[in-house]
Motif scaffolding. Structure first.
Motif, PDB file in Angstrom:
ATOM      1  N   ARG A 225       0.834  -1.207   0.000  1.00 45.09           N
ATOM      2  CA  ARG A 225       0.000   0.000   0.000  1.00 45.09           C
ATOM      3  C   ARG A 225       0.868   1.255   0.000  1.00 45.09           C
ATOM      4  O   ARG A 225       0.609   2.202   0.745  1.00 45.09           O
TER       5      ARG A 225
ATOM      6  N   THR B   3      -6.950  -3.467  -1.810  1.00 47.66           N
ATOM      7  CA  THR B   3      -7.236  -2.056  -2.084  1.00 47.66           C
ATOM      8  C   THR B   3      -7.417  -1.243  -0.800  1.00 47.66           C
ATOM      9  O   THR B   3      -6.923  -0.131  -0.687  1.00 47.66           O
TER      10      THR B   3
ATOM     11  N   ARG C 153      -1.716   2.310 -14.507  1.00 47.18           N
ATOM     12  CA  ARG C 153      -2.915   2.585 -13.715  1.00 47.18           C
ATOM     13  C   ARG C 153      -3.684   3.755 -14.303  1.00 47.18           C
ATOM     14  O   ARG C 153      -4.912   3.759 -14.324  1.00 47.18           O
TER      15      ARG C 153
ATOM     16  N   ALA D 188      -7.083   0.842 -11.995  1.00 46.77           N
ATOM     17  CA  ALA D 188      -6.373   0.204 -10.880  1.00 46.77           C
ATOM     18  C   ALA D 188      -6.720  -1.270 -10.700  1.00 46.77           C
ATOM     19  O   ALA D 188      -6.104  -1.945  -9.890  1.00 46.77           O
ATOM     20  N   ARG D 189      -7.727  -1.761 -11.442  1.00 42.90           N
ATOM     21  CA  ARG D 189      -8.103  -3.175 -11.264  1.00 42.90           C
ATOM     22  C   ARG D 189      -7.030  -4.080 -11.856  1.00 42.90           C
ATOM     23  O   ARG D 189      -6.584  -3.871 -12.987  1.00 42.90           O
TER      24      ARG D 189
ATOM     25  N   ASP E 193      -5.966   4.468  -4.448  1.00 40.84           N
ATOM     26  CA  ASP E 193      -6.162   3.980  -5.814  1.00 40.84           C
ATOM     27  C   ASP E 193      -7.343   4.690  -6.470  1.00 40.84           C
ATOM     28  O   ASP E 193      -8.303   5.060  -5.802  1.00 40.84           O
ATOM     29  N   ARG E 194      -7.224   4.853  -7.802  1.00 45.74           N
ATOM     30  CA  ARG E 194      -8.337   5.479  -8.531  1.00 45.74           C
ATOM     31  C   ARG E 194      -9.363   4.409  -8.880  1.00 45.74           C
ATOM     32  O   ARG E 194      -9.397   3.905  -9.990  1.00 45.74           O
ATOM     33  N   ILE E 195     -10.208   4.074  -7.918  1.00 48.23           N
ATOM     34  CA  ILE E 195     -11.228   3.077  -8.202  1.00 48.23           C
ATOM     35  C   ILE E 195     -12.601   3.733  -8.139  1.00 48.23           C
ATOM     36  O   ILE E 195     -12.779   4.769  -7.501  1.00 48.23           O
TER      37      ILE E 195
ATOM     38  N   ASP F 106     -16.195  -0.597  -8.553  1.00 46.77           N
ATOM     39  CA  ASP F 106     -15.015  -1.414  -8.263  1.00 46.77           C
ATOM     40  C   ASP F 106     -14.984  -1.797  -6.782  1.00 46.77           C
ATOM     41  O   ASP F 106     -14.724  -2.943  -6.428  1.00 46.77           O
TER      42      ASP F 106
ATOM     43  N   TYR G  42     -15.628   8.280  -8.821  1.00 52.78           N
ATOM     44  CA  TYR G  42     -14.346   7.829  -8.279  1.00 52.78           C
ATOM     45  C   TYR G  42     -14.327   7.979  -6.768  1.00 52.78           C
ATOM     46  O   TYR G  42     -14.922   8.904  -6.218  1.00 52.78           O
ATOM     47  N   TRP G  43     -13.610   7.041  -6.136  1.00 50.20           N
ATOM     48  CA  TRP G  43     -13.542   6.992  -4.671  1.00 50.20           C
ATOM     49  C   TRP G  43     -13.113   8.321  -4.078  1.00 50.20           C
ATOM     50  O   TRP G  43     -13.688   8.793  -3.098  1.00 50.20           O
TER      51      TRP G  43
END
Lengths: 292, 254
Positions: A39, A179, A229, A234-235, B89-91, B95, B135-136
């Motif tokens: 992380r 995540t 990314r 990001a997946r 993270d850009r989720i 997602d 986005y998160w």
């Protein structure tokens, strides 16, 4: 095409391209795995002290003459890489343990400490034993060098890269599950400790193998995952294959550039990866910010 | 599915964080966990969720000891929403909620219509369907909390463990999350700070210095003495003349 040209392409250029592709894919995947599990956006394969250890091993063999000619530079580098990783892992374990955010921070600090130690050892060995000619050769290797690569290396590089790709693809959902951190991964049914040990171990072996062949090529493991990314998201089902592919292409292209940029002279490939990679990454960062 | 624990204990460097906790939550019941900061609520929840291995004692899921179950088996029954789970993270919201299907999918197993339906149901339950593509990093604290809860619901759990789920939420969403938990026919354990919210649970467990000092129906348990002992405040129940419901009023100890 003449016979000589054909020979050069088959024996030198193709093997070199294959090894470059394997190294690029392996380093980029190592970056993906470490950034996901620790992380930390700054995590890359060199953070764990692996490349510095490889350099120390290589210098110990070539300059200080450890092994008395019985072991090759590659073997020395591999041994050094593994040794450095073990030192970092033991230090991290002694200092922290656990699976949380704190543990991720501890392994990064342990990596920095290990890197400093092995850097100092390398400098010590060079200062003590090397003549000017050797020092120049070592510098060239330290910055990454594909010149000596032959098919014998590819036999080593291809399985290492393939193993990395297969293990990472098998763990895409586990990587996604990290995540929101290790606790969250555990609550999603991931055996956190097993996945961490397996994936970080694979990363260490893969990086050690690559570095022992071509020296330390910086930038790929850190930047390719970030760039990908921004391109594919990001997946990990997309990030893992995209990073492997982009790493491979990037390193082949860098190798070609390193040979043609200055006619009659080959630049260390690490110089090219940083010179091309840094501005490219800056562009992607700026564009990524504007797109959202 | 029932969840119970027996003589549960956890300590760090000789300091006991949780000790001797024994309780049972029956199928469909909602148990509220209350207690001052640092009383061991979160550690207890993590042990119940199978994330933190207890140093002493055992957790039983429908009578089966959790230490004999794999992490994935536990995750197919128990979902856990921790307090501060963040990512850089850009989720997207989708997602994040899709992560809830992880325990049901093998290494490279196919995503099915059934998984999509679970995700949609979960988003619907927390009123976040219109946010799926956001986005998160663009979400507020309360919206993030609702996505976490949706992720846990997408796990299709039989037991739901929530660590202070109403933090960061506005009053509308506090009430809607709590009523959602009550209406779900699954066993749940919820750590709460708001004692008036806790009174709506079927039963309440009170944690104090790592021990479960009281367990029972809210109005039997939350006595002025107990609240003075655990929270250091004076409290009494006041009756709402409008509908006769009772709520707690607090004032500082002199």
């Amino acid at each position: 095409m003449g016979r000589i040209d054909e020979g050069i392409i088959w024996e030198y250029r193709l093997s070199r391209a294959v090894v470059a592709a394997c190294c690029g894919a392996g380093l980029a995947l190592s970056g993906v795995v470490l950034q996901a599990l620790l992380r930390n956006a700054l995590a890359d394969p060199y953070l764990l002290g692996i490349s510095v250890g490889a350099s120390t091993g290589a210098v110990a063999v070539t300059v200080a003459g450890i092994g008395a000619g019985a072991v090759s530079l590659a073997v020395g580098a591999f041994a050094g890489a593994v040794l450095a990783f073990v030192v970092v892992a033991v230090l991290a374990r002694a200092a922290g343990g656990g699976t949380g955010v704190q543990a991720a921070g501890v392994i990064i600090l342990a990596g920095i400490a290990g890197s400093q130690l092995f850097n100092a050892l390398t400098a010590f060995l060079i200062a003590k034993s090397a003549n000017a000619e050797q020092a120049r050769g070592i510098m060239f290797w330290l910055l990454g060098n594909l010149s000596g690569v032959r098919w014998e290396d590819a036999v080593f590089a291809i399985p290492a890269a393939l193993l990395g790709v297969i293990v990472c693809v098998w763990h895409i959902r586990a990587l996604d599950a990290f995540t929101f951190g290790a606790d969250s991964a555990a609550s999603l049914g991931i055996s956190v400790r097993r996945v961490q040990v397996l994936l970080i171990g694979i990363t260490a072996v893969m990086t050690a193998a690559m570095v022992s062949m071509v020296g330390s090529i910086g930038f790929v493991g850190l930047v390719i995952p970030h760039a990908m990314r921004l391109v594919v998201g990001a997946r990990h089902e997309r990030l893992v294959p995209a990073s492997a592919l982009a790493g491979a292409v990037f390193l082949i292209a860098s190798d070609i550039l390193s040979r043609v940029l200055i006619p009659g002279q080959v630049l260390p490939i690490g110089v090219i990866t940083a010179l091309v990679g840094a501005p490219a990454f800056a562009l992607i960062l700026i564009r990524g910010r504007h797109s959202k | 599915m029932s969840l119970s624990c027996h003589n549960l204990g956890w300590s760090v460097r000789g300091t006991s964080i949780v000790s001797g906790v024994t309780l049972e939550v029956v199928t469909g019941e909602t148990l509220g966990l209350v207690g001052a900061n640092g009383s061991g609520k979160s550690t207890l929840l993590k042990m119940l969720a199978g994330i933190q291995k207890p140093h002493i004692g055992s957790v039983l899921l429908s009578g089966v000891c959790c230490s004999t179950l794999g992490q994935r088996e536990i995750a197919r029954s128990i979902a856990f929403v921790e307090q501060h789970a963040e990512t850089t993270d850009r989720i997207t919201v989708r997602d994040a909620v899709e992560l809830g299907r992880t325990p049901w999918l093998d290494g490279i197993g196919r995503w099915s219509k059934f998984d999509t339906a679970s995700v949609l149901r979960a988003l619907c339950a927390v009123e976040m369907t219109s946010y799926v593509d956001r986005y998160w990093h663009t979400l507020s604290g309360g919206e993030r909390q609702r996505v976490h809860i949706a992720r846990s619901l997408a796990q299709d759990p039989k037991v739901l463990l929530l660590d202070e789920p109403t933090n960061h939420l506005d009053i509308h969403h506090q009430l809607s999350i709590l009523s959602l938990v009550h209406t779900l026919e699954i066993t749940s354990v919820v750590a709460l700070h708001d004692l008036n919210h806790a009174t709506q649970c079927d039963r309440i467990g009170v944690m104090h210095h790592g021990q479960l000092i009281a367990l029972g129906r809210p109005h039997d348990i939350l006595t002025p003495d107990l609240m003075h002992q655990t929270f250091g405040v004076h409290a009494r129940f006041v009756t709402d003349p409008h509908d006769g419901s009772r709520f707690l009023r607090f004032h500082q100890s002199a």
